[in-house]
Structure formats: C-alpha cells, structure tokens
Scaffold this active site. Structure first.
Site, PDB file in Angstrom:
ATOM      1  N   HIS A 199       0.837  -1.207   0.000  1.00  0.00           N
ATOM      2  CA  HIS A 199       0.000   0.000   0.000  1.00  0.00           C
ATOM      3  C   HIS A 199       0.872   1.258   0.000  1.00  0.00           C
ATOM      4  O   HIS A 199       0.659   2.180  -0.804  1.00  0.00           O
ATOM      5  CB  HIS A 199      -0.905  -0.027   1.238  1.00  0.00           C
ATOM      6  CG  HIS A 199      -1.817   1.143   1.360  1.00  0.00           C
ATOM      7  ND1 HIS A 199      -3.134   1.118   0.959  1.00  0.00           N
ATOM      8  CD2 HIS A 199      -1.614   2.411   1.840  1.00  0.00           C
ATOM      9  CE1 HIS A 199      -3.695   2.289   1.191  1.00  0.00           C
ATOM     10  NE2 HIS A 199      -2.790   3.100   1.721  1.00  0.00           N
ATOM     11  N   GLU A 200       1.866   1.305   0.868  1.00  0.00           N
ATOM     12  CA  GLU A 200       2.718   2.492   0.963  1.00  0.00           C
ATOM     13  C   GLU A 200       3.650   2.624  -0.240  1.00  0.00           C
ATOM     14  O   GLU A 200       3.916   3.735  -0.709  1.00  0.00           O
ATOM     15  CB  GLU A 200       3.523   2.459   2.269  1.00  0.00           C
ATOM     16  CG  GLU A 200       2.684   2.506   3.530  1.00  0.00           C
ATOM     17  CD  GLU A 200       1.790   3.727   3.606  1.00  0.00           C
ATOM     18  OE1 GLU A 200       2.133   4.775   3.014  1.00  0.00           O
ATOM     19  OE2 GLU A 200       0.731   3.650   4.253  1.00  0.00           O
ATOM     20  N   HIS A 255       1.838   4.305  -3.011  1.00  0.00           N
ATOM     21  CA  HIS A 255       1.810   5.764  -2.834  1.00  0.00           C
ATOM     22  C   HIS A 255       3.130   6.381  -3.312  1.00  0.00           C
ATOM     23  O   HIS A 255       3.142   7.384  -4.033  1.00  0.00           O
ATOM     24  CB  HIS A 255       1.614   6.119  -1.361  1.00  0.00           C
ATOM     25  CG  HIS A 255       0.231   5.925  -0.840  1.00  0.00           C
ATOM     26  ND1 HIS A 255      -0.896   6.375  -1.507  1.00  0.00           N
ATOM     27  CD2 HIS A 255      -0.229   5.340   0.298  1.00  0.00           C
ATOM     28  CE1 HIS A 255      -1.975   6.072  -0.801  1.00  0.00           C
ATOM     29  NE2 HIS A 255      -1.595   5.439   0.302  1.00  0.00           N
TER      30      HIS A 255
END
Length: 215
Positions: free
Chosen positions: A17-18, A21
């Site tokens: 997820h990170e 980003h």
C-alpha cells in the site's frame, strides 16, 4: 497458527500500500519518497512501531478475533506534482488500487489452488497454510482498501473529498487530520458493533469472492 500466518500477510499488504503511494508520487514528479528509500518491498523502512507492531499484537490479545495495522505513511511533497489536484488524488488512491490488486491476485491464487487440487502435493499442512495465506490476503486487503476509502482525514479517501469541497471548507476539513484517527478509534472502542456493521460490505465481498473461486 492463524496469528503466524496473518502477520506476514498484513505486513506485506500495508507495505505494498505504501510503496504504491511512493511509486505514484514519483510518477507525478515528486522524488521525496524515492530519495528516502521508500520505494522498496523491504518492510524495515516502512515499519511503524505502533501501527505495524503494537496495534496488531494488542488486537490479537483482545476478544473479537480482529486484526488490523498500518505502515509508516510515505512522505510526499504535493507541491512537486505536475498537476497538484489530479496528482494528489492519484497518489492517494494508489494504495487502495494496490490493495485491490492484491485481492485479485489472491483470488486467482485460490482459483488456481482449486483447479490443481489432486494434481499437486498440496494436501495436509502445506496446503492448509497456502489456503490460509490466500484467504487472509483477500480479507485483509479488502479491509485495507475499504478502510482507507473512509473520508476522514488523513485517510486516503479524504484527499478525494477535499478536492470536491470549496476551498474554505476544504481547509477546515483537512485540519481535522490532527484528530481524525483518534476520533475514529475512539468511536470503534465505544461502539464496536457499529464498526462490524460498517464493515458489512467487506464481508459481503469476501463471501462472494470465496464463493466464486471455491465454488
């Protein structure tokens, strides 16, 4: 055994997820996350002492059989985006898209596991572990995607709503980020049943995916 399986799946899911980003921020023109070494699947740079360790352990010890966590937020500088508004929305949604991508991959893995049943030596404990990893992969990533869509600052969904609001109202809304997570978790502690109700779309999607892949 479940806890031993869940922790690596949860850790991988929040790291992906990170990283999503960070990778999308780089595509938008901001090198901050890349320069800090955050475009990597190595979990060490992403670990948050509270969200990656303390919260999952405490939740595991509490009744309710629910586990959740998060990684250290990726630092970005939206002023470097080529298009601030579009870039901020895309970077914010990148993590959610990555989690949904993992849902699809895990679901395909389950379908493959079913189709190969009997053809490969996946019975017994090894087969059970693979099955657990994939089913938890579906469930955890559905929760992460759904949870981050909640429009409470600083969750990802709040970035989309911010750009839909008038600027004066948007600034006050974004300022809630200092208290947003605290308010959210206080609500979960005071009204635990409300959280289960709010998660009903996740359970519906999870049951549908398992029914489709295993049925």
């Amino acid at each position: 055994m479940d806890f031993i399986v869940i922790i690596p799946v949860l850790l991988l899911s929040v790291v992906v997820h990170e990283v999503a980003h960070a990778w999308q921020a780089l595509r938008e023109g901001d090198t901050t996350a890349r320069d800090l070494g955050r475009i990597t699947l190595n979990p060490i740079p992403h670990l948050d002492p509270v969200g990656s360790i303390l919260v999952p352990v405490v939740l595991h010890l509490l009744p309710g059989n629910f586990l959740f966590g998060w990684a250290k937020p990726v630092p970005v500088n939206p002023r470097n985006y080529r298009n601030y508004r579009a870039g901020d929305i895309r970077v914010s949604l990148a993590g959610i898209v990555a989690n949904l991508g993992l849902v699809v991959l895990c679901a395909l893995g389950l379908a493959l596991l079913v189709s190969l049943e009997g053809a490969l030596p996946l019975g017994g404990q090894p087969g059970a572990i693979v099955f657990s990893v994939l089913t938890y992969g579906v469930f955890i990533n559905l929760i992460l995607a759904y949870f981050n869509l909640i429009p409470i600052p600083p969750l990802d969904g709040s970035h989309v709503l911010y750009h839909l609001l008038p600027s004066s109202l948007g600034d006050r809304y974004r300022a809630m980020g200092r208290y947003g997570i605290g308010i959210l978790f206080l609500t979960l502690l005071v009204f635990p049943g409300a959280f289960a109700t709010a998660l009903s779309p996740v359970f519906i999607a999870y049951d549908w995916i398992l029914g489709t892949t295993l049925g």
